[in-house]
Design a protein around this motif. Sequence first.
Motif, PDB file in Angstrom:
ATOM      1  N   THR A 109       0.907  -1.121   0.091  1.00  0.00           N
ATOM      2  CA  THR A 109      -0.026  -0.043  -0.046  1.00  0.00           C
ATOM      3  C   THR A 109       1.078   1.270   0.109  1.00  0.00           C
ATOM      4  N   SER A 164     -16.223   4.232   0.593  1.00  0.00           N
ATOM      5  CA  SER A 164     -16.017   4.502  -0.686  1.00  0.00           C
ATOM      6  C   SER A 164     -15.667   5.853  -1.216  1.00  0.00           C
ATOM      7  N   VAL A 200     -11.401   6.122   1.336  1.00  0.00           N
ATOM      8  CA  VAL A 200     -10.399   5.509   0.631  1.00  0.00           C
ATOM      9  C   VAL A 200      -9.614   6.192  -0.474  1.00  0.00           C
ATOM     10  N   PRO A 201     -10.435   6.680  -1.491  1.00  0.00           N
ATOM     11  CA  PRO A 201      -9.594   7.269  -2.745  1.00  0.00           C
ATOM     12  C   PRO A 201      -9.354   8.844  -2.405  1.00  0.00           C
ATOM     13  N   PRO A 211      -6.053   9.971   1.036  1.00  0.00           N
ATOM     14  CA  PRO A 211      -4.477  10.050   0.616  1.00  0.00           C
ATOM     15  C   PRO A 211      -4.232  11.133  -0.298  1.00  0.00           C
ATOM     16  N   LYS A 268      -0.522   8.435  -4.113  1.00  0.00           N
ATOM     17  CA  LYS A 268      -2.011   8.488  -3.693  1.00  0.00           C
ATOM     18  C   LYS A 268      -2.929   7.452  -4.448  1.00  0.00           C
ATOM     19  N   VAL A 269      -2.410   7.294  -5.758  1.00  0.00           N
ATOM     20  CA  VAL A 269      -3.220   6.368  -6.588  1.00  0.00           C
ATOM     21  C   VAL A 269      -3.166   5.081  -6.070  1.00  0.00           C
ATOM     22  N   HIS A 296      -2.210   4.131  -3.136  1.00  0.00           N
ATOM     23  CA  HIS A 296      -2.730   3.668  -1.848  1.00  0.00           C
ATOM     24  C   HIS A 296      -4.256   3.103  -2.048  1.00  0.00           C
ATOM     25  N   THR A 297      -5.061   3.466  -2.836  1.00  0.00           N
ATOM     26  CA  THR A 297      -6.413   3.280  -3.278  1.00  0.00           C
ATOM     27  C   THR A 297      -6.119   1.791  -3.729  1.00  0.00           C
ATOM     28  N   ARG A 298      -5.268   1.713  -4.728  1.00  0.00           N
ATOM     29  CA  ARG A 298      -5.042   0.417  -5.667  1.00  0.00           C
ATOM     30  C   ARG A 298      -4.842  -0.790  -4.381  1.00  0.00           C
ATOM     31  N   VAL A 351      -5.242  -0.596  -1.158  1.00  0.00           N
ATOM     32  CA  VAL A 351      -6.515  -1.246  -0.267  1.00  0.00           C
ATOM     33  C   VAL A 351      -7.473  -2.118  -0.729  1.00  0.00           C
ATOM     34  N   ILE A 352      -7.684  -1.942  -2.099  1.00  0.00           N
ATOM     35  CA  ILE A 352      -8.512  -2.968  -2.767  1.00  0.00           C
ATOM     36  C   ILE A 352      -7.928  -4.321  -2.949  1.00  0.00           C
TER      37      ILE A 352
END
Length: 431
Positions: A185, A318, A321-322, A325, A336-337, A339-341, A343-344
Amino acid sequence: MNSRRISPAEDPAATQRQEPAPRRRGIFWKTALALVAAVVLLLPVVLLPLTTGVPVFAWLPLLLVGLAAVVWLVVRRRKQHAQLAGVGVLVLIAGGAVLASQVLSGTPPVTGPDGQPVPGSLAGVEKVELNGSEQWILVRGHDPSNPVLLNLGMGGPGGGGFFNAQEFRALEDTFTVVSWDEPGTGKSYGSVPVKDLHKERYVNDAVALTNLLRERFKQEKIFIYGVSWSSILGIWLVQEHPELYHAFVSSGQMVNTTENDRMGYELALQHLEEQGDRGRADELRRNGPPPYHGADVASPYVAFLDVLNEMMGSMRFSVAVPLIPFFVPEYGYLDKVNHTRGVIESFNAVYPQLEDLDFRQQALKLDVPVYFFVGRHDINAIASLVEDYCNALSAPDKKLIWLEGGHGLGSAENQDVFFDVMRNQVRAAVP
């Protein structure tokens, strides 16, 4: 009186009036599209000082050149090649902003009451090697001789420690706070293949980081903090390696993920039915109660977790999470991007592995003091399960500290309670 007749070539306005209407419309729309592209391409530059730690000497020249390119687009709007050149410059400027965010983003200095940097303080984003993989930590504190507090990160799995590092700013005069972006992450995205994310990997990497910090700061033991998912990791750590830790502190403690999630699912479904929200209620019924399996387990979990957060007056997962960051200054745009990837991907890989977790059976004895911060109305990490676990737990010292409202330390009142306990009780574990 003599007057000279001005030719159309000498009068641009006249020339424009003489142009066919379709050509004028074409120029207008091409200019409009170029300006829209300019706004989009300038956005990464404009956001640099607001969402990253890139210093002014880096983002200001990018902004000035970008604005000059916009003026060029307007002035030279009748020249197609000139407009293409202007958009090309803006593309390079946007790329420069992304690169600057990754290379130059940092953490702000640790400051005292006067707003000036504290002499001898620590404030840095660092890459460390843990069991053969490169991962990232954020180190902040007034005095390197203070006890170390390792922030294991937010929930998820995949939340990472940079995500919630700002919650500890007020404790930097008491602890050296180290926030860890776990593998998979944020800045540590890609450090470990997703297929290798499991309990042993997290525990081993956390132990390696613990030993690195013990050696660096010359301390026999450190403190650890976890929330939600990372509260699970914290229990594992103090259970398997009590000799490394002064105490374990958690918020949103997870005890039994399957029971916890089923209770949350039923509460969410009941709430939607009472509110007459048939669409989302039907979605939850189609998903059925947890645990979920398959390639995408995150979506059905988020479907009811969003409802629980709404019930507690918190931001939807939802959305949070995006969004959050993008306001972590230590993250570049790619971080930042990622981080969201992360988490999923981490959630899909790791959360199903927790299906049989039950600390009331698996961790009833811990050999370090534990401090549970619990929201009275937390329906994400169900408060009653944490209270039951604390009552059954055997430990040298244990405290359950009630917070008002739901999950987290978001309110000023709860933060004051947290800071007071951390300074006057947890810190007291070190002579």
